[in-house]
Scaffold this motif. Structure first.
Motif, mmCIF file in Angstrom:
data_model
loop_
_atom_site.group_PDB
_atom_site.id
_atom_site.type_symbol
_atom_site.label_atom_id
_atom_site.label_comp_id
_atom_site.label_asym_id
_atom_site.label_seq_id
_atom_site.Cartn_x
_atom_site.Cartn_y
_atom_site.Cartn_z
ATOM 1 N N UNK A 1 0.695 -1.269 0.089
ATOM 2 C CA UNK A 1 -0.042 -0.048 -0.198
ATOM 3 C C UNK A 1 0.901 1.087 0.093
ATOM 4 N N UNK A 2 1.986 1.290 0.878
ATOM 5 C CA UNK A 2 2.622 2.511 0.845
ATOM 6 C C UNK A 2 3.536 2.697 -0.491
ATOM 7 N N UNK A 3 4.020 1.745 -1.026
ATOM 8 C CA UNK A 3 4.860 1.833 -2.323
ATOM 9 C C UNK A 3 3.631 2.428 -3.438
ATOM 10 N N UNK A 4 2.472 1.733 -3.429
ATOM 11 C CA UNK A 4 1.604 2.317 -4.244
ATOM 12 C C UNK A 4 1.167 3.943 -4.215
ATOM 13 N N UNK A 5 1.249 4.344 -2.862
ATOM 14 C CA UNK A 5 0.978 5.617 -2.520
ATOM 15 C C UNK A 5 2.064 6.577 -2.962
ATOM 16 N N UNK A 6 3.178 5.879 -2.868
ATOM 17 C CA UNK A 6 4.642 6.617 -3.155
ATOM 18 C C UNK A 6 4.551 6.776 -4.525
ATOM 19 N N UNK A 7 4.197 5.727 -5.399
ATOM 20 C CA UNK A 7 4.211 5.963 -7.018
ATOM 21 C C UNK A 7 3.318 7.240 -7.399
ATOM 22 N N UNK A 8 2.254 7.346 -6.601
ATOM 23 C CA UNK A 8 1.343 8.542 -6.987
ATOM 24 C C UNK A 8 1.855 9.833 -6.319
#
Length: 394
Positions: free
Chosen positions: A290-297
């Motif tokens: 989840x944190x990596x997906x948020x970071x990508x955005x």
């Protein structure tokens, strides 16, 4: 406690002569004992020239666990101002706890012959608000505001409490803002009952829109839990209203995880202009994904320095609260100045989230911390721009 008392009377006398109206006596490293600190306060008041012209104040640290005791010893010997913090937060082991000093004076007035102007019924609510804003959880056995402060497990204690509460309870929970209502809230409870409970808990200042927002969140929680407790409601209010400005808003997350599959997460966010963006990522676990997906955005490089999960209440359906801390990665200018050394240190941004799903709570906590970091950068940029305009105008 380590300074020469006679020399202090000379220095403080000169300060009063120069116009000082408040004289603060600090135990900066938490070294003294109550007997020593009380004696010092009394000696200084009795021997400092012009002592009657000033208000004498205490400032104690908790390195030996004696901050509250030292502060009360100071009050007992003439101090009429105390420097304290909610939940005892502060450098190293912390400062004197506001709630402990206030309730000691409130509970034992005959010992101190002083009063405070503190509304004690707001202590619990304010304590939890500070905990949410700072990202510093309250230990369960913390005096006055801890989750176990009014809990009685031993059979003989419970029997005594049922017969007469003063047997084992030196103060009532209501005195510090804990509700004693017997009203049980669940999925069939209506808006009126919910509003009534909020008022009993001290949240009688919510607007109509805020009440509707909190009630909608309550109904979602009630669909997943048989009984919604006061602690659950506190978590709802904290998560809904004690959050930073939303530069990025979390819309939804979808996670796939297991012991034989790679954890993947899809995240939907809305930016400040109202644009909806989605992305996905693979992680070592569901939270990491989840944190990596948020970071990508969001694309705000940071380092996760702390991650804490705790249950608000008992039971498998309990609300989980997540508190995190992040720091900017090297190359970003999010620094603050250490008040004592003057050194530049990386700023820490905390976040808080609550949900019956700890993955959702983790995502909310992360968004809270990121929004704090981005808000700080916006404010810093605005200050720099204003400074440039002022210089150009000059």
């Amino acid at each position: 406690g380590r300074s020469d008392p006679e020399f202090l009377t000379v220095v403080l006398g000169e300060a009063i002569k120069a116009g000082a109206t408040t004289i603060n006596i600090p135990d900066t490293v938490g070294y003294t004992t109550p007997e020593e600190f009380g004696w010092l306060m009394k000696y200084l008041i009795e021997n400092t020239p012009g002592a009657e012209k000033a208000i004498w104040s205490t400032h104690c640290h908790n390195d030996l666990g004696l901050a509250t005791a030292n502060t009360l010893a100071g009050v007992h010997n003439g101090a009429r101002q105390v420097e304290v913090t909610l939940n005892g937060i502060g450098e190293r082991a912390g400062n004197t706890s506001l709630e402990e000093v206030v309730m000691a004076i409130h509970t034992r007035p005959q010992n101190f012959n002083v009063t405070t102007n503190i509304d004690t019924t707001q202590i619990t609510r304010t304590s939890r608000m500070v905990s949410a804003y700072t990202g510093m959880p309250i230990q369960p056995n913390k005096a006055i505001v801890g989750a176990n402060a009014f809990a009685h497990e031993a059979g003989i204690h419970q029997d005594g409490m049922l017969k007469h509460h003063t047997t084992y309870e030196i103060m009532r929970p209501e005195t510090v803002g804990l509700s004693s209502s017997a009203l049980v809230l669940g999925k069939h409870s209506g808006r009126h009952a919910f509003r009534k409970r909020l008022e009993e808990m001290g949240y009688d200042d919510l607007s109509k829109d805020e009440l509707n927002q909190a009630f909608a969140r309550f109904k979602r929680i009630a669909d997943k839990k048989k009984v919604v407790t006061d602690a659950d409601i506190e978590a709802i209010i904290t998560d809904e209203f004690y959050q930073p400005k939303e530069i990025w808003k979390l819309n939804s997350i979808h996670v796939t995880a297991g012991d034989h599959v790679k954890s993947t997460a899809t995240v939907s966010l809305t930016d400040a202009e109202g644009n909806v963006l989605e992305d996905a990522a693979i992680g070592t676990g569901p939270v990491d994904a989840v944190y990596k997906a948020i970071n990508r955005i969001v694309e705000v490089p940071n380092v996760l320095t702390e991650f804490v999960v705790q249950a608000v209440t008992e039971g498998i359906d309990a609300i989980g609260e997540v508190t995190i801390r992040i720091q900017p990665k090297n190359g970003h200018s999010d620094f603050s100045t250490h008040p004592q050394t003057g050194a530049q240190v990386a700023r820490t941004f905390s976040g808080h989230g609550a949900s019956t799903d700890i993955i959702v709570a983790s995502a909310r906590a992360y968004m809270s911390a990121l929004n704090k970091m981005l808000t700080a950068r916006e404010q810093e940029a605005a200050t720099i721009r204003q400074t440039a305009v002022d210089k150009a105008g000059a």
